[in-house]
Scaffold this active site. Structure first.
Site, mmCIF file in Angstrom:
data_model
loop_
_atom_site.group_PDB
_atom_site.id
_atom_site.type_symbol
_atom_site.label_atom_id
_atom_site.label_comp_id
_atom_site.label_asym_id
_atom_site.label_seq_id
_atom_site.Cartn_x
_atom_site.Cartn_y
_atom_site.Cartn_z
ATOM 1 N N SER A 242 0.767 -1.192 -0.082
ATOM 2 C CA SER A 242 0.090 0.030 -0.001
ATOM 3 C C SER A 242 0.815 1.166 -0.053
ATOM 4 C CB SER A 242 -0.873 -0.065 1.380
ATOM 5 O OG SER A 242 -0.257 0.096 2.521
ATOM 6 N N LYS A 243 0.314 2.383 0.025
ATOM 7 C CA LYS A 243 0.883 3.506 -0.123
ATOM 8 C C LYS A 243 2.047 3.877 1.013
ATOM 9 C CE LYS A 243 -2.181 6.460 -2.596
ATOM 10 N NZ LYS A 243 -3.180 7.530 -2.648
#
Length: 462
Positions: A242-243
């Site tokens: 994820s980010k």
């Protein structure tokens, strides 16, 4: 000739997963002396943006993944897709379906209620001896591909091995919407056919699309490329990337102070290996790369290893090679590199201690602008008993030969006369001069900073 492609959808930035796919497709083409094609799959009009297209171009340019053909845009190929659909309708490999959206949803609800897999039931599929209902005048039909009903689709995935999907598991795919717009799976097939793609290297989220695409290719009489589906990338903690652990724009790595050489080297090792080699050049990677050495299991992102690689490449570039990068980053902070000591010398003093260009830039800031020591650090490290020794050292610096050896000798002389250990004077010097408690050898730091700056900064603390 080997022909690969990278075909991103411009609905966001180019992230690490997409960049690895592009790298592997690019390297495979380069390894085999083939061609690497860039295709922009921009049929999602609501989400595709010019900014996202540019982000893809910027990311690939920064990584040095140059394409040989393209970029091709699917929206510019609509006439071709519609012509192929017309040919398929004439050949009987596709057919119009007048089932309304409400009917289709009702069918799916009934199937779900019975515990069945929701799927189109083929009611408008033409068959020998089958009588179709009259075509309703108030419904624009979709176009469906007439998928084979018997047998199975088998392919030898170059990463995952043999995969077989029964045709009975596949319903008749919509290849054109009611407004005539062709769908993703159909456009991909026509593109791969027209562009002569020999190897499709992509993420394993596309595995379910592959049997449908193979069947359409066969219906068109087109050759079927070989497929290699890359497993997903997990974050440092083993969860989906994820980010917060890497699924950010590739260009964010540039912003954060990473070198493209380090990112390329790191991406290459995400699911691929050449023995125990951890560090290699782009040329070595191309020479070594093949799909047989890609692991079918998920790769795990490791931030520490990326930092380690980045530090290696920074050291390899050396102070002279890094100077333009650091100068640009200083200027972005409204600092003129010419206003302080020789930048190359400053970089040489600190490069062994920093893992990113940003970290290196930040530790050099006090050499090019006024330092503001933290009051708490001063209180902690500048004892009243040290002030006379500090004043004596400052006086010595007014006349000493300005080089590291002479400054170091003067410092040791003051320490000896006052009966101090090095940290008793070195620590307050670091805090006063640079606002930091950790620096390279303090005599080297003083020599680099320059006599005028050093004396000005010490003047208020004697």
């Amino acid at each position: 000739m080997t022909r690969t492609r990278f075909a991103p959808s411009p609905t966001g930035f180019l992230h690490i997963g997409g960049a690895r796919t592009a790298l592997f497709a690019w390297a495979y083409a380069r390894h085999h002396g083939g061609k690497f094609i860039l295709r922009i799959e921009d049929t999602d009009l609501e989400r595709s943006t010019p900014e996202a297209v540019q982000a893809i171009f910027d990311g690939m340019a920064w990584l040095g993944l140059e394409h040989d053909e393209g970029p091709f845009f699917q929206m510019q190929r609509m006439a071709r897709y519609k012509a192929v659909i017309k040919e398929m309708l004439a050949a009987g490999t596709a057919y119009p379906c007048y089932m309304s959206p409400a009917e289709l949803e009702a069918l799916r609800e009934a199937q779900r209620a019975r515990g069945e897999k929701p799927r189109y039931d083929g009611r408008w599929r033409p068959e020998a001896g089958k009588k179709l209902p009259p075509c309703p005048s108030d419904i624009e039909p979709v176009i469906r591909f007439k998928n084979p009903q018997a047998g199975s689709v088998v392919w030898n995935d170059l990463v995952k091995g043999e995969i077989e999907i029964a045709n009975s598991e596949l319903d008749d795919l919509v290849i054109a919407r009611a407004d005539g717009t062709p769908t993703y799976n159909f456009c991909v097939v026509v593109d791969d056919w027209d562009m002569g793609i020999t190897h499709v290297i992509r993420g394993d989220d596309h595995v379910n699309n592959t049997p449908r695409q193979i069947n359409i290719l066969k219906a068109l009489g087109a050759s079927v490329p070989e497929y290699a589906h890359l497993s997903m990338i997990l974050g440092d903690d083993g969860t989906k990337l994820s980010k917060r652990h890497g699924a950010v724009s590739v260009m964010q790595y540039d912003t954060d102070g990473f070198l493209p050489e380090a990112v390329i080297n790191y991406l290459a090792r995400l699911g691929w290996a050449h023995g125990n080699d951890e560090i290699f050049t782009r040329e070595q990677f191309i020479a070594w790369f093949d799909l047989t050495n890609i692991t079918p299991s998920a790769a795990q992102f490791n931030s520490e290893k990326l930092l380690w690689l980045n530090q290696h490449y920074m050291k390899q570039m050396g102070a002279t090679g890094l100077a333009p990068e650091i100068a640009a980053r200083l200027r972005s902070k409204n600092i003129t590199p010419e206003s302080g000591p020789d930048l190359t010398a400053a970089i040489a003093l600190y490069v062994e201690r920093c893992q990113t260009l940003n970290a290196l830039t930040n530790v050099l800031l006090p050499f090019y602008r006024e330092a503001t020591p933290d009051a708490a650090l001063l209180a902690q490290h500048l004892a009243d008993a040290a002030r006379p020794a500090l004043a004596e050292f400052a006086a010595a610096l007014e006349t000493v030969d300005w080089n590291t050896a002479a400054i170091g000798a003067a410092l040791k002389d003051v320490l000896k006369r006052h009966g101090f250990k090095m940290p008793q004077l070195a620590m307050p010097l670091r805090v006063i001069l640079l606002g930091a408690t950790e620096t390279p050898s303090v005599d080297a730091v003083i020599a680099l900073l320059g006599r005028e700056r050093v004396l000005a900064r010490l003047s208020g603390y004697k």
